[in-house]
Write a protein that holds these residues in place. Structure first.
Motif, PDB file in Angstrom:
ATOM      1  N   THR A  54      43.156  45.456  39.244  1.00  0.00           N
ATOM      2  CA  THR A  54      43.335  44.423  38.227  1.00  0.00           C
ATOM      3  C   THR A  54      43.775  43.126  38.884  1.00  0.00           C
ATOM      4  O   THR A  54      44.766  43.099  39.606  1.00  0.00           O
ATOM      5  N   ALA A  55      43.026  42.069  38.626  1.00  0.00           N
ATOM      6  CA  ALA A  55      43.368  40.730  39.096  1.00  0.00           C
ATOM      7  C   ALA A  55      44.019  39.993  37.918  1.00  0.00           C
ATOM      8  O   ALA A  55      43.477  39.992  36.814  1.00  0.00           O
ATOM      9  N   THR A  56      45.189  39.377  38.170  1.00  0.00           N
ATOM     10  CA  THR A  56      45.926  38.685  37.114  1.00  0.00           C
ATOM     11  C   THR A  56      46.249  37.268  37.563  1.00  0.00           C
ATOM     12  O   THR A  56      46.717  37.064  38.686  1.00  0.00           O
ATOM     13  N   ASP A  57      46.015  36.297  36.670  1.00  0.00           N
ATOM     14  CA  ASP A  57      46.377  34.923  37.001  1.00  0.00           C
ATOM     15  C   ASP A  57      47.777  34.608  36.461  1.00  0.00           C
ATOM     16  O   ASP A  57      48.409  35.450  35.812  1.00  0.00           O
ATOM     17  N   ALA A  58      48.262  33.408  36.716  1.00  0.00           N
ATOM     18  CA  ALA A  58      49.623  33.026  36.331  1.00  0.00           C
ATOM     19  C   ALA A  58      49.827  33.016  34.819  1.00  0.00           C
ATOM     20  O   ALA A  58      50.962  33.138  34.348  1.00  0.00           O
TER      21      ALA A  58
END
Length: 85
Positions: free
Chosen positions: A55-59
């Motif tokens: 899982t890639a998560t941004d700010a």
């Protein structure tokens, strides 16, 4: 990815694979991306495979997921000790 069984759980192979997010990449226009995965454990069995979700998560908390499979195979024949003549 498929790796050859090393007899000790392929720890360095799985660690390197997880560190590279299974080969996945992600970018975001507004912030850095952090990665997590759902890896738990890899059996020490020499013919096993697992599917891991990355899982890639941004700010801002937006996420994108991908999955990849890590497989261990044992294709090396055993070596019998030589017997004296």
């Amino acid at each position: 990815i498929v790796v050859e069984c090393d007899g000790t759980g392929n720890e360095s192979d799985i660690e390197a694979w997880l560190a590279s997010n299974g080969g996945a990449t992600a970018t975001d226009n507004c912030s850095d991306v952090t990665w997590t995965n759902d890896f738990n454990t890899l059996s020490n069995d020499c013919s096993t495979s697992i599917t891991v979700i990355f899982t890639a998560t941004d700010a801002c908390g937006n996420t994108a997921t991908t999955s990849a499979t890590f497989a261990v195979q044992d294709s090396t024949a055993p070596v019998a000790p030589e017997t004296p003549a």
